[in-house]
Motif scaffolding. Sequence first.
Motif, PDB file in Angstrom:
ATOM      1  N   GLY A  54      46.827 -33.079 -91.189  1.00  0.00           N
ATOM      2  CA  GLY A  54      45.646 -32.309 -92.243  1.00  0.00           C
ATOM      3  C   GLY A  54      43.685 -32.141 -91.711  1.00  0.00           C
ATOM      4  O   GLY A  54      42.841 -32.492 -92.301  1.00  0.00           O
TER       5      GLY A  54
ATOM      6  N   ALA B 135      45.567 -39.527 -89.858  1.00  0.00           N
ATOM      7  CA  ALA B 135      45.294 -38.476 -90.415  1.00  0.00           C
ATOM      8  C   ALA B 135      46.889 -38.121 -90.251  1.00  0.00           C
ATOM      9  O   ALA B 135      47.827 -37.887 -91.779  1.00  0.00           O
ATOM     10  CB  ALA B 135      45.117 -37.406 -90.071  1.00  0.00           C
TER      11      ALA B 135
ATOM     12  N   GLU C  96      48.619 -40.396 -93.030  1.00  0.00           N
ATOM     13  CA  GLU C  96      48.374 -40.674 -94.182  1.00  0.00           C
ATOM     14  C   GLU C  96      48.186 -41.837 -94.468  1.00  0.00           C
ATOM     15  O   GLU C  96      48.135 -42.513 -95.411  1.00  0.00           O
ATOM     16  CB  GLU C  96      49.043 -40.380 -95.113  1.00  0.00           C
TER      17      GLU C  96
END
Length: 160
Positions: free
Chosen positions: A28, A76, A79
């Motif tokens: 991401g 990342a 999450e």
Amino acid sequence: MRSELDDGVVGADALQGIVWQVWTAYPGGTPPAGPPPADACAGPFDVTAGVSIAGAWNGHVLLRCRADGAAAIAAAMLEMPAGSVRPEDVVDAAGELMNIIAGNVKSLLPQPSVVALPQVVLGEADVVCPGSTASCELRTAFEQWPVHLSVLEVPASRAG
């Protein structure tokens, strides 16, 4: 971003393309804007992750970075807040990241080739791949954290 070692099967441009795809699709993050300064990738590194490839081509794909960069990548990919990343999260994320990168590298290699399970070392370590030579190296970054990628080839005469 370019490497002096670019005469192997996998060149620096191809490796940079793989990193760009992975950084934008999986963690991401944003694609690397450019290589970090040379001294930023000069180690020592706290995290080393590697995958071996065997078959028509034999070698290894290694990723080295510092603990804060590995934690940012893990946060990342998983999450989660960076402050809650545990060492086992770093191992999981680094292993999965190397599966993805090595799988993409494998797609550029002569076939048949198979990818081994990833190995991740936490802590400063001198990871050695006997009999291998650097085929391609790439200095890049995930966000602001330097990352060093290497593709190491084992000559056919030494494989097996």
